[in-house]
Write a protein that holds these residues in place. Structure first.
Motif, PDB file in Angstrom:
ATOM      1  N   GLU A  97      10.652   1.603  12.722  1.00 25.74           N
ATOM      2  CA  GLU A  97      11.430   2.745  13.196  1.00 25.74           C
ATOM      3  C   GLU A  97      11.864   3.632  12.030  1.00 25.74           C
ATOM      4  OE1 GLU A  97      13.955   1.117  16.877  1.00 25.74           O
ATOM      5  OE2 GLU A  97      13.617  -0.333  15.259  1.00 25.74           O
ATOM      6  N   ALA A  98      12.232   2.998  10.915  1.00 27.80           N
ATOM      7  CA  ALA A  98      12.612   3.761   9.727  1.00 27.80           C
ATOM      8  C   ALA A  98      11.441   4.603   9.244  1.00 27.80           C
ATOM      9  CB  ALA A  98      13.089   2.820   8.619  1.00 27.80           C
ATOM     10  N   ARG A  99      10.278   3.989   9.189  1.00 25.38           N
ATOM     11  CA  ARG A  99       9.098   4.700   8.683  1.00 25.38           C
ATOM     12  C   ARG A  99       8.679   5.830   9.618  1.00 25.38           C
ATOM     13  NH1 ARG A  99       5.528   4.121   4.286  1.00 25.38           N
ATOM     14  NH2 ARG A  99       4.331   6.037   4.380  1.00 25.38           N
ATOM     15  N   GLU A 100       8.830   5.596  10.919  1.00 28.31           N
ATOM     16  CA  GLU A 100       8.510   6.646  11.888  1.00 28.31           C
ATOM     17  C   GLU A 100       9.368   7.887  11.641  1.00 28.31           C
ATOM     18  OE1 GLU A 100       9.483   7.259  16.545  1.00 28.31           O
ATOM     19  OE2 GLU A 100       8.464   5.380  16.048  1.00 28.31           O
ATOM     20  N   THR A 112      16.261   9.862   0.196  1.00 28.72           N
ATOM     21  CA  THR A 112      15.483   9.377   1.335  1.00 28.72           C
ATOM     22  C   THR A 112      14.319   8.511   0.869  1.00 28.72           C
ATOM     23  OG1 THR A 112      16.019  11.458   2.430  1.00 28.72           O
ATOM     24  CG2 THR A 112      14.357  10.073   3.468  1.00 28.72           C
ATOM     25  N   TRP A 113      13.612   8.968  -0.129  1.00 27.41           N
ATOM     26  CA  TRP A 113      12.503   8.182  -0.666  1.00 27.41           C
ATOM     27  C   TRP A 113      13.006   6.823  -1.159  1.00 27.41           C
ATOM     28  CZ3 TRP A 113       7.344   9.128  -0.539  1.00 27.41           C
ATOM     29  CH2 TRP A 113       6.919  10.424  -0.239  1.00 27.41           C
ATOM     30  N   THR A 114      14.103   6.838  -1.885  1.00 27.12           N
ATOM     31  CA  THR A 114      14.665   5.604  -2.432  1.00 27.12           C
ATOM     32  C   THR A 114      15.119   4.662  -1.317  1.00 27.12           C
ATOM     33  OG1 THR A 114      15.352   6.808  -4.405  1.00 27.12           O
ATOM     34  CG2 THR A 114      16.412   4.674  -4.011  1.00 27.12           C
ATOM     35  N   SER A 115      15.698   5.208  -0.265  1.00 26.64           N
ATOM     36  CA  SER A 115      16.130   4.386   0.873  1.00 26.64           C
ATOM     37  C   SER A 115      14.946   3.658   1.490  1.00 26.64           C
ATOM     38  CB  SER A 115      16.797   5.257   1.944  1.00 26.64           C
ATOM     39  OG  SER A 115      17.985   5.804   1.469  1.00 26.64           O
ATOM     40  N   MET A 116      13.845   4.354   1.624  1.00 28.16           N
ATOM     41  CA  MET A 116      12.660   3.740   2.223  1.00 28.16           C
ATOM     42  C   MET A 116      12.076   2.664   1.300  1.00 28.16           C
ATOM     43  SD  MET A 116      11.314   4.398   5.218  1.00 28.16           S
ATOM     44  CE  MET A 116      10.735   2.750   5.596  1.00 28.16           C
ATOM     45  N   VAL A 117      11.993   2.951   0.021  1.00 26.31           N
ATOM     46  CA  VAL A 117      11.481   1.970  -0.947  1.00 26.31           C
ATOM     47  C   VAL A 117      12.389   0.737  -0.969  1.00 26.31           C
ATOM     48  CG1 VAL A 117      11.087   1.507  -3.410  1.00 26.31           C
ATOM     49  CG2 VAL A 117      10.267   3.638  -2.392  1.00 26.31           C
ATOM     50  N   ALA A 118      13.698   0.958  -1.029  1.00 29.30           N
ATOM     51  CA  ALA A 118      14.651  -0.156  -1.040  1.00 29.30           C
ATOM     52  C   ALA A 118      14.562  -0.968   0.242  1.00 29.30           C
ATOM     53  CB  ALA A 118      16.073   0.377  -1.237  1.00 29.30           C
ATOM     54  N   LEU A 132       4.659   3.195  -1.999  1.00 30.96           N
ATOM     55  CA  LEU A 132       5.521   4.331  -1.714  1.00 30.96           C
ATOM     56  C   LEU A 132       6.170   4.854  -2.992  1.00 30.96           C
ATOM     57  CD1 LEU A 132       6.336   5.950   0.771  1.00 30.96           C
ATOM     58  CD2 LEU A 132       8.308   4.445   1.018  1.00 30.96           C
ATOM     59  N   PHE A 133       6.554   3.938  -3.865  1.00 32.09           N
ATOM     60  CA  PHE A 133       7.138   4.316  -5.146  1.00 32.09           C
ATOM     61  C   PHE A 133       6.144   5.147  -5.964  1.00 32.09           C
ATOM     62  CE2 PHE A 133       8.179   3.542  -9.630  1.00 32.09           C
ATOM     63  CZ  PHE A 133       9.495   3.980  -9.632  1.00 32.09           C
ATOM     64  N   GLU A 134       4.888   4.773  -5.926  1.00 31.93           N
ATOM     65  CA  GLU A 134       3.866   5.532  -6.653  1.00 31.93           C
ATOM     66  C   GLU A 134       3.699   6.928  -6.065  1.00 31.93           C
ATOM     67  OE1 GLU A 134       0.492   2.905  -6.558  1.00 31.93           O
ATOM     68  OE2 GLU A 134       1.417   1.514  -7.980  1.00 31.93           O
ATOM     69  N   VAL A 135       3.836   7.031  -4.757  1.00 31.54           N
ATOM     70  CA  VAL A 135       3.754   8.336  -4.101  1.00 31.54           C
ATOM     71  C   VAL A 135       4.930   9.205  -4.524  1.00 31.54           C
ATOM     72  CG1 VAL A 135       3.829   9.530  -1.874  1.00 31.54           C
ATOM     73  CG2 VAL A 135       2.443   7.465  -2.130  1.00 31.54           C
ATOM     74  N   ILE A 136       6.100   8.597  -4.676  1.00 29.54           N
ATOM     75  CA  ILE A 136       7.285   9.360  -5.092  1.00 29.54           C
ATOM     76  C   ILE A 136       6.997  10.094  -6.394  1.00 29.54           C
ATOM     77  CG2 ILE A 136       9.667   9.216  -5.928  1.00 29.54           C
ATOM     78  CD1 ILE A 136      10.058   6.799  -4.127  1.00 29.54           C
ATOM     79  N   GLY A 137       6.414   9.385  -7.347  1.00 30.44           N
ATOM     80  CA  GLY A 137       6.100  10.004  -8.636  1.00 30.44           C
ATOM     81  C   GLY A 137       5.211  11.215  -8.466  1.00 30.44           C
TER      82      GLY A 137
END
Length: 143
Positions: A97-100, A112-118, A132-137
């Motif tokens: 649900e979070a990812r959706e 938001t990115w950090t919340s999802m990675v965490a 996902l962390f690599e995508v953030i970069g």
């Protein structure tokens, strides 16, 4: 203290969205969700902050379905509202649900990115968290 705040609020000749939202937030912080929700629905005018305060209260109290219903009703959703929902779902291990929600966000920020990675990391999905962390970069550090 909340009783005194309510007494002052009830005697105010002019209440605005800030005073209403403050009362809702105070009730949420005191764990008085029913009172907060009653005040919220009585508010003559609501803004994205008002909606988000109530949304956070529902999530903190474990009312995920009610929170999602409220989120869906929100006339305006900003990055903060989305992030609160994503974080709430992640905290509860509801990663799908979070990812959706994360994927449907029109705009994301570093929080938001950090919340999802965490969320992925906390729930043992380190492989997905790393991707996902690599995508953030690539997304955030993009020139």
């Amino acid at each position: 203290m909340i009783v005194e705040s309510r007494r002052v609020f009830d005697t105010m000749p002019d209440r605005n969205v800030v005073s209403w939202t403050s009362m809702v937030r105070g009730n949420v912080q005191m764990g008085m969700l029913e009172e907060a929700e009653a005040l919220f629905w009585q508010m003559p005018d609501k803004n994205v902050v008002s909606w988000t305060v109530m949304l956070g209260g529902l999530l903190q109290s474990g009312h995920f379905e009610d929170a999602r219903d409220m989120f869906d009703m929100m006339p305006v959703k900003d990055v903060v509202a989305y992030t609160i929902m994503v974080s709430g779902y992640c905290e509860e291990g509801r990663l799908d649900e979070a990812r959706e929600l994360f994927d449907e966000m029109p705009k994301r920020n570093v929080v938001t990115w950090t919340s999802m990675v965490a969320g992925y990391t906390r729930n043992g999905r380190v492989d997905v968290a790393r991707k996902l962390f690599e995508v953030i970069g690539a997304v955030i550090l993009r020139p």
